[in-house]
Write an enzyme that holds these catalytic residues in place. Structure first.
Site, PDB file in Angstrom:
ATOM      1  N   HIS A 265      -7.714  -1.742  -3.195  1.00  0.00           N
ATOM      2  CA  HIS A 265      -5.625  -2.180  -3.334  1.00  0.00           C
ATOM      3  C   HIS A 265      -6.073  -0.938  -4.442  1.00  0.00           C
ATOM      4  O   HIS A 265      -5.461   0.593  -4.493  1.00  0.00           O
ATOM      5  CB  HIS A 265      -4.877  -2.398  -3.301  1.00  0.00           C
ATOM      6  CG  HIS A 265      -4.923  -3.832  -2.196  1.00  0.00           C
ATOM      7  ND1 HIS A 265      -4.967  -2.766  -0.912  1.00  0.00           N
ATOM      8  CD2 HIS A 265      -5.209  -4.596  -1.146  1.00  0.00           C
ATOM      9  CE1 HIS A 265      -4.932  -3.942  -0.042  1.00  0.00           C
ATOM     10  NE2 HIS A 265      -4.762  -5.840  -0.527  1.00  0.00           N
ATOM     11  N   ASP A 316      -7.646  -3.485   7.263  1.00  0.00           N
ATOM     12  CA  ASP A 316      -6.524  -4.653   6.566  1.00  0.00           C
ATOM     13  C   ASP A 316      -6.481  -5.902   7.245  1.00  0.00           C
ATOM     14  O   ASP A 316      -6.766  -5.973   7.299  1.00  0.00           O
ATOM     15  CB  ASP A 316      -6.147  -4.598   5.117  1.00  0.00           C
ATOM     16  CG  ASP A 316      -5.678  -4.798   3.409  1.00  0.00           C
ATOM     17  OD1 ASP A 316      -6.563  -6.253   4.621  1.00  0.00           O
ATOM     18  OD2 ASP A 316      -5.288  -5.093   3.135  1.00  0.00           O
TER      19      ASP A 316
HETATM   20 ZN   LIG Z   1      -7.464  -7.605   1.743  1.00  0.00          ZN
END
Ligand SMILES: [Zn+2]
Length: 420
Positions: A265, A316
């Protein structure tokens, strides 16, 4: 059919990050690319282009089960955000068994192969029985995920994830030592499985205390080492309150950052944190479709590019499984943030496409010595019709979706699409 040790594939075009060439063949031997170059003899793939398979560098396969189910407000949560979404994800995780995680993961991996991912990094944190006690085999769920990847035929980097506090009891290990003993056992068990590698991860600075980060950083040596960080502002506030510093500073101090470390991220990483990532040769994995779906924010993509921090992508939560869309989002978000076009230009480039494809492939294209992980692209697909060969890479990133992928090869074997 006898096992073909060496074969040469001749598509209409071979694509790399800069363009497409005709009259080029890809020769495969024992699961690797022997040569990419001019050929006349081989198996023709009419109407197709060949390119590298995409690397999906961050996955929680079981979360595929949330697709479509979390896109409305629950009456108990009139304001929905990352933290309320997480409650629904926990409810799904609570119900998993070794059989169901294998089944749901296999289906997720098959969808990835159809979409053009040939390799997946599974960030695996559901370890134990729902009450937190270990299964008879303490790695039962991790092994079920490995078997799912083998059922599907996708290359797997499995990351057993350390979880010390918060979350569900079944995520947590009692001590860092017992966690690392499980990682050792899993590494040993996976030896001799040709498509499987095992690394290690910590869930986040929320879920893992300082001492665990230090121990895991020490243990990792040159193993792939991943962690979620800077996804949500609240996580940074909590880290400041507990440690008096931001997440990436804590990771740098605890020896967690190095050339094999990947930060998942980095949405809210500030300039100082990005400098630290650069200084430690660490990488960032962006998950734009998930980050958008969860309202996380925007990747500081320009700042990452300027520093030369390596970038990869992951699907993800699997709200969407489409490598082209992940790459497109990175540049499109950078345009929205800057008010400009063609923003993410690597040095000497005039288009963001090579930079983005490198983030998706982990390379600039097919080359000898690499694993024969390939995708076939349908040049007659409506999204690609009338596109000049030289514009094909950019047409894929900016104007196509995973529907253009007509076949997928892993280690030289066709695992998705019609058998050739
Ligand atoms: Zn994750």
């Amino acid at each position: 059919m006898p096992y073909v040790v060496r074969r040469t594939l001749i598509p209409d075009l071979v694509l790399d990050a800069h363009g497409a060439r005709s009259g080029v063949g890809v020769t495969i031997e024992d699961g690797r690319i022997l040569e990419v170059g001019p050929v006349t003899e081989g198996e023709r793939l009419p109407g197709a282009a060949l390119a590298s398979g995409f690397v999906n560098d961050h996955s929680h396969a079981f979360q595929r089960g949330l697709r479509g189910a979390v896109e409305q407000i629950e009456p108990s949560h009139p304001r929905d955000d990352f933290w309320t979404w997480r409650e629904q994800m926990y409810a799904l995780a609570e119900d998993l068994s070794p059989n169901s995680i294998r089944e749901t993961s296999r289906r997720c991996y098959e969808e990835m192969l159809c979409a053009g991912y040939t390799s997946v990094t599974e960030f695996h944190y559901v370890h134990h029985r729902p009450d937190g006690t270990t299964y008879k085999d303490p790695n039962a769920l991790a092994k079920a995920v490995v078997l799912a990847s083998e059922d599907a035929g996708i290359r797997l980097l499995l990351l057993p994830v350390a979880y010390a506090r918060g979350g569900l009891p079944r995520f947590r290990d009692q001590t860092v030592r017992s966690f690392l003993a499980r990682v050792d056992a899993l590494r040993e068990w996976s030896e001799g499985r040709p498509l499987v590698r095992v690394g290690v991860a910590a869930h986040s600075v929320r879920a893992v205390p300082r001492e665990w980060l230090e121990e895991i950083g020490k243990y990792a040596h040159d193993l792939p080492l991943h962690i979620h960080a800077d996804e949500q502002p609240r996580e940074i506030e909590e880290c400041m309150a507990e440690h008096g510093m931001r997440p990436v500073e804590l990771l740098a101090q605890t020896g967690f950052l190095g050339p094999d470390s990947t930060l998942i991220h980095a949405t809210h990483a500030n300039a100082w944190e990005l400098d630290l990532l650069f200084e430690h040769d660490a990488s960032v994995c962006a998950c734009p479709t998930t980050e958008g779906n969860l309202g996380d924010g925007f990747l500081p993509a320009e700042e990452i590019l300027e520093r030369g921090i390596p970038l990869s992508v992951g699907s993800d939560s699997h709200v969407r499984i489409d490598p082209f869309e992940e790459l497109r989002e990175i540049e499109t978000n950078a345009r929205r943030l800057s008010g400009r076009r063609n923003v993410l230009l690597a040095e000497g480039e005039t288009s963001p496409t090579p930079y983005l494809l490198r983030a998706g492939w982990g390379s600039m294209g097919l080359k000898s010595g690499d694993p024969a992980d390939l995708i076939e692209l349908d040049l007659s697909h409506p999204s690609l019709a009338d596109v000049e060969a030289e514009n094909l890479p950019s047409a894929l990133v900016f104007g196509a979706g995973s529907g253009v992928v007509s076949g997928t090869w892993v280690a030289g074997k066709r695992v998705s699409g019609q058998q050739r």
